[in-house]
Design a protein around this motif. Structure first.
Motif, PDB file in Angstrom:
ATOM      1  N   GLU A 107       0.839  -1.198   0.000  1.00  0.00           N
ATOM      2  CA  GLU A 107       0.000   0.000   0.000  1.00  0.00           C
ATOM      3  C   GLU A 107       0.874   1.248   0.000  1.00  0.00           C
ATOM      4  N   ALA A 108       1.926   1.256   0.799  1.00  0.00           N
ATOM      5  CA  ALA A 108       2.814   2.415   0.852  1.00  0.00           C
ATOM      6  C   ALA A 108       3.527   2.590  -0.489  1.00  0.00           C
ATOM      7  N   THR A 109       3.958   1.488  -1.093  1.00  0.00           N
ATOM      8  CA  THR A 109       4.625   1.558  -2.385  1.00  0.00           C
ATOM      9  C   THR A 109       3.668   2.066  -3.453  1.00  0.00           C
ATOM     10  N   GLY A 110       2.444   1.605  -3.423  1.00  0.00           N
ATOM     11  CA  GLY A 110       1.447   2.058  -4.388  1.00  0.00           C
ATOM     12  C   GLY A 110       1.197   3.541  -4.271  1.00  0.00           C
ATOM     13  N   ASN A 111       1.117   4.042  -3.043  1.00  0.00           N
ATOM     14  CA  ASN A 111       0.921   5.481  -2.843  1.00  0.00           C
ATOM     15  C   ASN A 111       2.115   6.261  -3.354  1.00  0.00           C
ATOM     16  N   GLY A 112       3.312   5.723  -3.146  1.00  0.00           N
ATOM     17  CA  GLY A 112       4.519   6.384  -3.655  1.00  0.00           C
ATOM     18  C   GLY A 112       4.519   6.440  -5.164  1.00  0.00           C
ATOM     19  N   ASN A 113       4.097   5.357  -5.791  1.00  0.00           N
ATOM     20  CA  ASN A 113       4.039   5.335  -7.252  1.00  0.00           C
ATOM     21  C   ASN A 113       3.026   6.349  -7.771  1.00  0.00           C
ATOM     22  N   ILE A 114       1.904   6.441  -7.108  1.00  0.00           N
ATOM     23  CA  ILE A 114       0.869   7.393  -7.530  1.00  0.00           C
ATOM     24  C   ILE A 114       1.376   8.815  -7.348  1.00  0.00           C
ATOM     25  N   GLN A 115       2.017   9.068  -6.209  1.00  0.00           N
ATOM     26  CA  GLN A 115       2.555  10.415  -5.979  1.00  0.00           C
ATOM     27  C   GLN A 115       3.650  10.742  -6.989  1.00  0.00           C
ATOM     28  N   ASN A 116       4.459   9.751  -7.320  1.00  0.00           N
ATOM     29  CA  ASN A 116       5.508   9.951  -8.325  1.00  0.00           C
ATOM     30  C   ASN A 116       4.891  10.254  -9.688  1.00  0.00           C
TER      31      ASN A 116
END
Length: 126
Positions: A51-60
Motif C-alpha cells: 500500500e505504501a509503495t502504491g501510494n509512492g508510485n501514484i505520488q511519483n
C-alpha cells in the motif's frame, strides 16, 4: 412541478434516514483462531508495504505529470514570445511596405507629370 419537488424531497429525506448511523454496511469480524489458523505477521506487513509503495508510485506519477505540465507551459510561453516577436516584425515590414508603396506612387506620378510637360513643350515647338 410541485409534485416532482415533493417526491424528490421525500426520497432524499428517506434515504438520509436509512443511513442515519453513518455506515450502511457493518462488516462481520470472524475470529481466525476458531478455525485453527493464525495470520502470519509477514503477510500483514507485506500488504502494508504494498500500500505504501502504491501510494509512492501514484505520488511519483502525479509529480511527473506536474513536471510535464510545467514543461508544456514553458513551451507555450516560448511560442507566445516567438509569435509576438514575429508579429512585431510582420507589422514593421507591413508598414515599411506601405511606405514604399506610397513612395512608388508619388515617384510614378512625378514621372507622368514630367512626360506630360515634355509632350506640351513638343506640341508648342511645332
Amino acid at each position: 412541478m410541485k409534485k416532482m419537488i415533493l417526491t424528490l424531497g421525500a426520497i432524499f429525506a428517506l434515504s438520509t434516514v436509512a443511513y442515519a448511523d453513518g455506515n450502511a454496511f457493518t462488516p462481520l469480524n470472524f475470529n481466525d483462531t476458531t478455525y485453527g489458523t493464525t495470520p502470519a505477521p509477514a503477510a500483514v506487513t507485506s500488504a502494508a508495504t504494498e500500500e505504501a509503495t502504491g501510494n509512492g508510485n501514484i505520488q511519483n506519477a502525479i509529480q511527473q505529470l506536474d513536471n510535464a505540465q510545467i514543461d508544456i507551459r514553458n513551451d507555450l510561453l516560448n511560442a507566445k514570445t516567438k509569435y509576438a516577436d514575429i508579429d512585431a516584425q510582420y507589422k514593421l515590414v507591413k508598414t515599411e511596405r506601405n511606405a514604399l508603396k506610397k513612395q512608388i506612387r508619388t515617384v510614378e506620378k512625378r514621372i507622368r507629370e514630367i512626360d506630360r510637360a515634355k509632350e506640351k513643350i513638343r506640341k508648342n515647338m511645332i
